[in-house]
Design an enzyme around this catalytic site. Structure first.
Site, PDB file in Angstrom:
ATOM      1  N   GLU A 114      47.433  46.366  29.049  1.00 23.45           N
ATOM      2  CA  GLU A 114      46.215  45.888  28.411  1.00 23.45           C
ATOM      3  C   GLU A 114      45.012  46.684  28.888  1.00 23.45           C
ATOM      4  O   GLU A 114      44.942  47.088  30.054  1.00 23.45           O
ATOM      5  CB  GLU A 114      46.012  44.398  28.717  1.00 23.45           C
ATOM      6  CG  GLU A 114      47.111  43.529  28.119  1.00 23.45           C
ATOM      7  CD  GLU A 114      46.979  42.055  28.448  1.00 23.45           C
ATOM      8  OE1 GLU A 114      47.442  41.229  27.634  1.00 23.45           O
ATOM      9  OE2 GLU A 114      46.418  41.714  29.503  1.00 23.45           O
ATOM     10  N   CYS A 127      37.672  48.546  30.748  1.00 27.53           N
ATOM     11  CA  CYS A 127      38.541  48.275  31.892  1.00 27.53           C
ATOM     12  C   CYS A 127      39.928  48.827  31.568  1.00 27.53           C
ATOM     13  O   CYS A 127      40.562  48.395  30.607  1.00 27.53           O
ATOM     14  CB  CYS A 127      38.595  46.773  32.167  1.00 27.53           C
ATOM     15  SG  CYS A 127      39.636  46.302  33.567  1.00 27.53           S
ATOM     16  N   CYS A 134      52.424  45.739  38.600  1.00 28.18           N
ATOM     17  CA  CYS A 134      51.856  46.116  39.894  1.00 28.18           C
ATOM     18  C   CYS A 134      52.805  45.641  40.985  1.00 28.18           C
ATOM     19  O   CYS A 134      53.317  44.515  40.925  1.00 28.18           O
ATOM     20  CB  CYS A 134      50.473  45.502  40.101  1.00 28.18           C
ATOM     21  SG  CYS A 134      49.656  46.021  41.624  1.00 28.18           S
ATOM     22  N   CYS A 138      49.443  40.680  44.769  1.00 25.23           N
ATOM     23  CA  CYS A 138      48.331  39.841  45.239  1.00 25.23           C
ATOM     24  C   CYS A 138      48.506  38.433  44.678  1.00 25.23           C
ATOM     25  O   CYS A 138      48.829  38.245  43.499  1.00 25.23           O
ATOM     26  CB  CYS A 138      46.997  40.431  44.812  1.00 25.23           C
ATOM     27  SG  CYS A 138      46.647  42.020  45.598  1.00 25.23           S
ATOM     28  N   CYS A 141      46.694  37.130  41.293  1.00 21.78           N
ATOM     29  CA  CYS A 141      46.564  38.076  40.183  1.00 21.78           C
ATOM     30  C   CYS A 141      47.703  37.904  39.188  1.00 21.78           C
ATOM     31  O   CYS A 141      48.879  37.934  39.562  1.00 21.78           O
ATOM     32  CB  CYS A 141      46.545  39.504  40.729  1.00 21.78           C
ATOM     33  SG  CYS A 141      46.418  40.768  39.432  1.00 21.78           S
ATOM     34  N   LEU A 257      38.668  42.817  48.203  1.00 25.50           N
ATOM     35  CA  LEU A 257      38.687  42.323  49.579  1.00 25.50           C
ATOM     36  C   LEU A 257      39.290  40.919  49.660  1.00 25.50           C
ATOM     37  O   LEU A 257      40.335  40.708  50.256  1.00 25.50           O
ATOM     38  CB  LEU A 257      37.263  42.340  50.133  1.00 25.50           C
ATOM     39  CG  LEU A 257      37.108  42.226  51.633  1.00 25.50           C
ATOM     40  CD1 LEU A 257      37.865  43.317  52.362  1.00 25.50           C
ATOM     41  CD2 LEU A 257      35.619  42.264  52.011  1.00 25.50           C
ATOM     42  N   CYS A 376      38.767  39.042  34.591  1.00 28.19           N
ATOM     43  CA  CYS A 376      39.278  39.644  35.818  1.00 28.19           C
ATOM     44  C   CYS A 376      40.443  38.835  36.378  1.00 28.19           C
ATOM     45  O   CYS A 376      40.361  37.621  36.528  1.00 28.19           O
ATOM     46  CB  CYS A 376      38.155  39.718  36.846  1.00 28.19           C
ATOM     47  SG  CYS A 376      38.644  40.465  38.401  1.00 28.19           S
TER      48      CYS A 376
END
Length: 401
Positions: A114, A127, A134, A138, A141, A257, A376
């Site tokens: 995407e 973006c 991935c 995380c 996510c 972070l 996000c």
């Protein structure tokens, strides 16, 4: 923005096979300026031919080699015999109420990635994804939950920018709520996308050898001509590759972070177990002398009862006090199956105020495109997981005062 482009209208579409299916021909989207110059040199052509083709492909968004009229006919015929301009194949195209637009792009083998266009009054931001899935896992996510299949090629990365510019021009709409082209840069003949953020699916630095040529195309005055300040790469903290990016292609740097101490970040962002916060902060300081901006952006997703207390804010202020930075607080965007919740607005504001009282620049990101899962942390695409790994132990949120 640096450089210029010569178009105000996209050319008519021409059918080509999807980029990932090309085998016997070269996709010109795969080649940055250096590679394209070498491509022509191997065929006995002058270096300026590379610049001509870059402008046709990345400024005029022309997919038809036969239409590249400042190349001689014999060269066009020879080029067409061994090369094409093959943009991504679109599986889905969705527009949110606020004008945010998300494309689902075929990545082959049952995978899709995407990319998201975010219109604002003074800029158009894209973006971009760098991987199908991935591997960093995380905890908060959506992409990480899908697993990992493969790295995208340079052409598949920059092809997202090529497609977005070309499609927006062809549609004749831009800006919030899909209004007509009225932005000054459009009226001056510039393309719709003025800013790029490498914040889509995947960890860009884990695909370094394909991402950097794509970045070079974004910066090349004969291609997209974007300023280094307008291209941002976001990383979860691959320290050796932050150093390598500083040497090879420094653009604006954002660091995901999300926690102010190693114990918490080890669980939220597992790569921290390999590159803990002290190493990451040192890498950020080393990056700044080469960076186009005099600060690093730290992204911090606000998770209810996990990382959003005033004491977390105080700890965060101590962590970054020696790193010139801006802190971008991101309200968590829920997705199906997540155990996390968005921090209450009052707690986000209290967190922000505490950072500001410590002398730091802290902003709260405006959520865009959440009604089409384009915000996000929500990008998931379609990923055939090759890692077959067990997901890391998740944090159990607790109530916070």
């Amino acid at each position: 923005m640096e450089g210029g482009s010569e178009h105000v209208k996209a050319p008519a579409s021409i059918a080509h096979p999807p980029a990932h299916l090309l085998a016997d021909v070269m996709n010109l989207l795969e080649l940055d300026g250096r590679a394209l110059a070498a491509f022509f040199a191997e065929r006995g052509e002058k270096p300026f031919r590379a610049r001509q083709v870059l402008r046709w492909v990345h400024q005029r968004f022309e997919p038809d080699i036969a239409a590249m009229s400042d190349l001689g006919k014999p060269l066009r015929e020879a080029l067409a015999a061994c090369a094409v301009v093959a943009g991504p194949t679109v599986i889905g195209d969705t527009i949110a109420a606020d004008g945010t637009r998300k494309w689902l792009l075929d990545a082959g083998g049952g995978n899709a990635v995407e990319c998201v266009y975010i219109p604002e009054d003074d800029r158009g931001t894209l973006c971009i994804s760098s991987q199908a899935g991935c591997a960093l896992d995380c905890a908060f996510c959506s992409t990480g939950r899908q697993g990992f299949n493969r790295n995208l090629t340079t052409g598949e990365i920059v092809g997202q920018l090529w497609h977005a510019n070309r499609t927006l021009l062809a549609d004749g709409v831009c800006g919030e709520r899909g209004g007509p082209f009225t932005a000054p840069w459009i009226e001056q003949g510039r393309p719709p996308i003025t800013n790029v953020v490498m914040m889509g699916m995947g960890e860009p630095l884990a695909n370094f050898d394909n991402v950097v040529p794509a970045l070079r195309l974004m910066l090349d005055d004969h291609a997209y001509g974007l300023s280094r300040r307008r291209v941002t790469l976001s990383t979860s903290g691959l320290v050796p590759l932050i150093d390598r990016l500083r040497e090879e292609c420094p653009v604006a740097l954002a660091v995901s972070l999300h926690a102010p101490n190693d114990a918490l970040r080890d669980r939220l962002v597992p790569i921290n177990r390999k590159h803990p916060l002290a190493e990451l902060m040192a890498a950020c300081v080393r990056y700044l002398p080469a960076a186009p901006r005099d600060f690093v952006t730290f992204e911090y997703v606000m998770l209810d009862g996990v990382n959003d207390s005033v004491s977390h804010a105080d700890e965060l202020a101590r962590l970054v006090r020696d790193v010139p930075c801006k802190l971008n607080l991101i309200p968590f965007n829920p997705f199906p199956g997540t155990e996390f919740r968005t921090s209450p607005r009052a707690r986000i504001v209290a967190f922000q105020n505490r950072l500001q009282d410590a002398g730091l620049v802290a902003t709260v990101r405006k959520t865009r495109g959440d009604d089409i899962a384009a915000a996000c942390g929500q990008l998931a695409g379609q990923v055939k997981d090759r890692t077959k790994r067990r997901l890391a132990t998740r944090i159990v949120p607790v109530s916070a005062s």
